[in-house]
Design a protein around this motif. Structure first.
Motif, PDB file in Angstrom:
ATOM      1  N   LEU A  17       0.828  -1.207   0.000  1.00  0.00           N
ATOM      2  CA  LEU A  17       0.000   0.000   0.000  1.00  0.00           C
ATOM      3  C   LEU A  17       0.864   1.260   0.000  1.00  0.00           C
ATOM      4  CD1 LEU A  17      -2.784  -1.010   2.557  1.00  0.00           C
ATOM      5  CD2 LEU A  17      -2.847  -1.123   0.070  1.00  0.00           C
ATOM      6  N   PRO A  18       0.410   2.322  -0.672  1.00  0.00           N
ATOM      7  CA  PRO A  18       1.176   3.573  -0.687  1.00  0.00           C
ATOM      8  C   PRO A  18       1.316   4.145   0.728  1.00  0.00           C
ATOM      9  CG  PRO A  18      -0.558   3.588  -2.351  1.00  0.00           C
ATOM     10  CD  PRO A  18      -0.815   2.410  -1.485  1.00  0.00           C
ATOM     11  N   PRO A  19       2.531   4.474   1.144  1.00  0.00           N
ATOM     12  CA  PRO A  19       2.723   5.012   2.497  1.00  0.00           C
ATOM     13  C   PRO A  19       2.397   6.506   2.539  1.00  0.00           C
ATOM     14  CG  PRO A  19       4.839   4.811   1.388  1.00  0.00           C
ATOM     15  CD  PRO A  19       3.801   4.235   0.445  1.00  0.00           C
ATOM     16  N   PRO A  20       2.091   7.016   3.728  1.00  0.00           N
ATOM     17  CA  PRO A  20       1.893   6.288   4.985  1.00  0.00           C
ATOM     18  C   PRO A  20       0.525   5.608   5.002  1.00  0.00           C
ATOM     19  CG  PRO A  20       1.521   8.612   5.323  1.00  0.00           C
ATOM     20  CD  PRO A  20       1.981   8.481   3.901  1.00  0.00           C
ATOM     21  N   VAL A  21       0.458   4.452   5.632  1.00  0.00           N
ATOM     22  CA  VAL A  21      -0.764   3.662   5.686  1.00  0.00           C
ATOM     23  C   VAL A  21      -1.381   3.813   7.068  1.00  0.00           C
ATOM     24  CG1 VAL A  21      -1.796   1.448   5.170  1.00  0.00           C
ATOM     25  CG2 VAL A  21       0.433   2.007   4.219  1.00  0.00           C
ATOM     26  N   THR A  22      -2.638   4.161   7.126  1.00  0.00           N
ATOM     27  CA  THR A  22      -3.287   4.366   8.419  1.00  0.00           C
ATOM     28  C   THR A  22      -3.533   3.025   9.119  1.00  0.00           C
ATOM     29  OG1 THR A  22      -5.547   4.235   7.563  1.00  0.00           O
ATOM     30  CG2 THR A  22      -4.460   6.398   7.513  1.00  0.00           C
ATOM     31  N   ALA A  23      -3.690   3.109  10.423  1.00  0.00           N
ATOM     32  CA  ALA A  23      -3.979   1.906  11.199  1.00  0.00           C
ATOM     33  C   ALA A  23      -5.292   1.275  10.747  1.00  0.00           C
ATOM     34  CB  ALA A  23      -4.019   2.241  12.694  1.00  0.00           C
ATOM     35  N   GLY A  24      -6.265   2.122  10.397  1.00  0.00           N
ATOM     36  CA  GLY A  24      -7.548   1.603   9.936  1.00  0.00           C
ATOM     37  C   GLY A  24      -7.411   0.795   8.658  1.00  0.00           C
ATOM     38  N   GLN A  25      -6.606   1.303   7.709  1.00  0.00           N
ATOM     39  CA  GLN A  25      -6.369   0.561   6.459  1.00  0.00           C
ATOM     40  C   GLN A  25      -5.693  -0.772   6.746  1.00  0.00           C
ATOM     41  OE1 GLN A  25      -4.288   3.990   4.457  1.00  0.00           O
ATOM     42  NE2 GLN A  25      -5.358   3.184   2.657  1.00  0.00           N
ATOM     43  N   LEU A  26      -4.663  -0.740   7.580  1.00  0.00           N
ATOM     44  CA  LEU A  26      -3.918  -1.963   7.883  1.00  0.00           C
ATOM     45  C   LEU A  26      -4.798  -2.975   8.614  1.00  0.00           C
ATOM     46  CD1 LEU A  26      -0.505  -0.407   8.979  1.00  0.00           C
ATOM     47  CD2 LEU A  26      -0.954  -1.721   6.895  1.00  0.00           C
ATOM     48  N   ALA A  27      -5.635  -2.489   9.526  1.00  0.00           N
ATOM     49  CA  ALA A  27      -6.519  -3.389  10.256  1.00  0.00           C
ATOM     50  C   ALA A  27      -7.519  -4.053   9.310  1.00  0.00           C
ATOM     51  CB  ALA A  27      -7.243  -2.618  11.355  1.00  0.00           C
ATOM     52  N   ASP A  28      -8.068  -3.255   8.372  1.00  0.00           N
ATOM     53  CA  ASP A  28      -9.020  -3.821   7.403  1.00  0.00           C
ATOM     54  C   ASP A  28      -8.343  -4.858   6.509  1.00  0.00           C
ATOM     55  OD1 ASP A  28     -11.058  -2.261   8.371  1.00  0.00           O
ATOM     56  OD2 ASP A  28     -10.869  -0.697   6.838  1.00  0.00           O
ATOM     57  N   GLU A  29      -7.124  -4.565   6.045  1.00  0.00           N
ATOM     58  CA  GLU A  29      -6.412  -5.457   5.137  1.00  0.00           C
ATOM     59  C   GLU A  29      -6.031  -6.766   5.811  1.00  0.00           C
ATOM     60  OE1 GLU A  29      -5.358  -5.325   1.905  1.00  0.00           O
ATOM     61  OE2 GLU A  29      -6.411  -3.459   1.457  1.00  0.00           O
ATOM     62  N   THR A  30      -5.677  -6.704   7.087  1.00  0.00           N
ATOM     63  CA  THR A  30      -5.207  -7.908   7.788  1.00  0.00           C
ATOM     64  C   THR A  30      -6.304  -8.586   8.603  1.00  0.00           C
ATOM     65  OG1 THR A  30      -4.399  -6.511   9.609  1.00  0.00           O
ATOM     66  CG2 THR A  30      -2.820  -7.111   7.896  1.00  0.00           C
ATOM     67  N   GLY A  31      -7.491  -7.977   8.658  1.00  0.00           N
ATOM     68  CA  GLY A  31      -8.622  -8.606   9.324  1.00  0.00           C
ATOM     69  C   GLY A  31      -8.532  -8.644  10.836  1.00  0.00           C
ATOM     70  N   VAL A  32      -7.928  -7.609  11.434  1.00  0.00           N
ATOM     71  CA  VAL A  32      -7.829  -7.544  12.902  1.00  0.00           C
ATOM     72  C   VAL A  32      -8.379  -6.210  13.366  1.00  0.00           C
ATOM     73  CG1 VAL A  32      -5.801  -9.051  12.951  1.00  0.00           C
ATOM     74  CG2 VAL A  32      -5.491  -6.568  12.858  1.00  0.00           C
ATOM     75  N   SER A  33      -8.543  -6.068  14.667  1.00  0.00           N
ATOM     76  CA  SER A  33      -8.975  -4.795  15.228  1.00  0.00           C
ATOM     77  C   SER A  33      -7.797  -3.828  15.253  1.00  0.00           C
ATOM     78  CB  SER A  33      -9.514  -4.997  16.647  1.00  0.00           C
ATOM     79  OG  SER A  33      -8.456  -5.385  17.516  1.00  0.00           O
ATOM     80  N   GLU A  34      -8.091  -2.534  15.394  1.00  0.00           N
ATOM     81  CA  GLU A  34      -7.010  -1.554  15.465  1.00  0.00           C
ATOM     82  C   GLU A  34      -6.156  -1.773  16.709  1.00  0.00           C
ATOM     83  OE1 GLU A  34      -7.751   2.533  14.695  1.00  0.00           O
ATOM     84  OE2 GLU A  34      -9.196   2.147  13.083  1.00  0.00           O
ATOM     85  N   ARG A  35      -6.774  -2.205  17.801  1.00  0.00           N
ATOM     86  CA  ARG A  35      -6.001  -2.476  19.012  1.00  0.00           C
ATOM     87  C   ARG A  35      -4.978  -3.584  18.753  1.00  0.00           C
ATOM     88  NH1 ARG A  35      -9.103  -3.561  24.590  1.00  0.00           N
ATOM     89  NH2 ARG A  35      -9.579  -1.360  24.191  1.00  0.00           N
ATOM     90  N   THR A  36      -5.413  -4.652  18.076  1.00  0.00           N
ATOM     91  CA  THR A  36      -4.481  -5.735  17.734  1.00  0.00           C
ATOM     92  C   THR A  36      -3.419  -5.240  16.758  1.00  0.00           C
ATOM     93  OG1 THR A  36      -6.183  -7.418  18.076  1.00  0.00           O
ATOM     94  CG2 THR A  36      -4.296  -8.047  16.715  1.00  0.00           C
ATOM     95  N   LEU A  37      -3.832  -4.377  15.829  1.00  0.00           N
ATOM     96  CA  LEU A  37      -2.888  -3.835  14.856  1.00  0.00           C
ATOM     97  C   LEU A  37      -1.769  -3.066  15.549  1.00  0.00           C
ATOM     98  CD1 LEU A  37      -2.111  -1.152  12.936  1.00  0.00           C
ATOM     99  CD2 LEU A  37      -2.123  -3.437  11.926  1.00  0.00           C
ATOM    100  N   TYR A  38      -2.112  -2.251  16.536  1.00  0.00           N
ATOM    101  CA  TYR A  38      -1.082  -1.499  17.262  1.00  0.00           C
ATOM    102  C   TYR A  38      -0.113  -2.457  17.963  1.00  0.00           C
ATOM    103  CZ  TYR A  38      -3.983   2.648  16.518  1.00  0.00           C
ATOM    104  OH  TYR A  38      -4.695   3.675  15.952  1.00  0.00           O
ATOM    105  N   ARG A  39      -0.653  -3.537  18.527  1.00  0.00           N
ATOM    106  CA  ARG A  39       0.220  -4.524  19.193  1.00  0.00           C
ATOM    107  C   ARG A  39       1.136  -5.201  18.178  1.00  0.00           C
ATOM    108  NH1 ARG A  39      -4.474  -5.998  22.448  1.00  0.00           N
ATOM    109  NH2 ARG A  39      -4.822  -7.784  21.084  1.00  0.00           N
ATOM    110  N   ASP A  40       0.599  -5.466  16.980  1.00  0.00           N
ATOM    111  CA  ASP A  40       1.415  -6.106  15.946  1.00  0.00           C
ATOM    112  C   ASP A  40       2.532  -5.172  15.464  1.00  0.00           C
ATOM    113  OD1 ASP A  40      -0.072  -8.392  16.124  1.00  0.00           O
ATOM    114  OD2 ASP A  40      -1.231  -8.050  14.291  1.00  0.00           O
ATOM    115  N   ILE A  41       2.231  -3.884  15.351  1.00  0.00           N
ATOM    116  CA  ILE A  41       3.259  -2.912  14.979  1.00  0.00           C
ATOM    117  C   ILE A  41       4.374  -2.906  16.016  1.00  0.00           C
ATOM    118  CG2 ILE A  41       3.756  -0.439  14.740  1.00  0.00           C
ATOM    119  CD1 ILE A  41       2.398  -1.415  12.282  1.00  0.00           C
ATOM    120  N   ASP A  42       3.987  -2.897  17.291  1.00  0.00           N
ATOM    121  CA  ASP A  42       4.983  -2.921  18.367  1.00  0.00           C
ATOM    122  C   ASP A  42       5.805  -4.210  18.321  1.00  0.00           C
ATOM    123  OD1 ASP A  42       4.222  -0.451  19.283  1.00  0.00           O
ATOM    124  OD2 ASP A  42       2.847  -1.231  20.814  1.00  0.00           O
TER     125      ASP A  42
END
Length: 247
Positions: A17-42
């Motif tokens: 995806l073209p950067p910067p990618v929002t947490a919402g976009q990443l969560a939708d693409e990977t099928g997780v919640s934004e809270r889980t997405l933040y943990r995955d980034i960490d």
């Protein structure tokens, strides 16, 4: 999907995806919640991935400068691009998605000039007529080929006649406008081709035919007429032919 697979998927998504990618976009693409997405980034950062950005601003994956970039000459790069774009155009949904990920991963590891050339490659692939959707899980069928396990499925020939088949799956080939399975059919006791869009109710059995797949496939391919391409809809007859008989 395991956590490791999810983290790999997140990395591939950030490359694609073209950067910067929002947490919402990443969560939708990977099928997780934004809270889980933040943990995955960490988690990725903890494993050494360099990810620029923060919540509310979007994220950008910075490729590791310590890894040597891939390098191809211009013709090799064009070949890779047209090959992956062809898979994207004619592959089943899982393969088409894999080709898209591979293109993104390739671009991420190329030197800047070649990454630009990949993005704007001269060669491409396009199909005006969509490939019929497989009637079975093509990924499971490919896996059965690799693991050399017999499969069963129901099959409907071009005349609408249904049969139940047990086969040794050998290879999946794209013929003109359809994907076909090359297999040794236990019902016919011969090599046959089956259109994937006419297959249904696939079941992978525990019956193994290892280590005979390579030998059987070599024998099957010898049945092709050099001057005639087999056609999976039965309009041509060759030694290796689609099974449309009612016998």
């Amino acid at each position: 999907m395991s956590r490791t697979e999810r983290l790999f998927q997140l990395m591939d998504t950030m490359r694609r995806l073209p950067p910067p990618v929002t947490a919402g976009q990443l969560a939708d693409e990977t099928g997780v919640s934004e809270r889980t997405l933040y943990r995955d980034i960490d988690a990725l950062r903890g494993l050494g991935a360099v990810i620029d950005g923060a919540a509310g601003f979007g994220y950008t994956l910075i490729e590791d400068a310590h890894l040597p970039p891939l390098s191809f000459d211009d013709e090799e790069l064009e070949a890779l691009v047209v090959g992956l774009r062809e898979v994207r155009a004619v592959g089943d949904p899982a393969l088409a998605e894999a080709a898209e990920r591979a293109l993104a991963r390739l671009k991420a590891r190329l030197p800047e000039a070649q990454a630009h050339r990949l993005k704007h490659a001269v060669l491409t692939a396009h199909r005006f007529f969509p490939t019929p959707s497989p009637g079975v899980d093509a990924s499971a069928l490919r896996k059965a080929c690799w693991e050399e396990k017999q499969v069963t499925f129901s099959y409907t020939d071009r005349n609408g006649a249904p049969t139940q088949r047990t086969v040794k799956p050998l290879s999946i080939v794209f013929f003109e406008q359809s994907h076909c399975l090359i297999a040794e059919c236990q019902l016919r006791q011969a090599f046959r081709t089956f259109r994937l869009d006419r297959m249904a109710e696939l079941e992978v059995t525990s019956q193994s035919f290892r280590p005979h797949r390579v030998r059987l496939l070599r024998e099957a391919l010898k049945r092709f007429e050099p001057s005639e391409q087999p056609d999976c809809d039965g309009s041509k007859v060759s030694p290796l032919r689609p099974d449309n008989s009612r016998r």
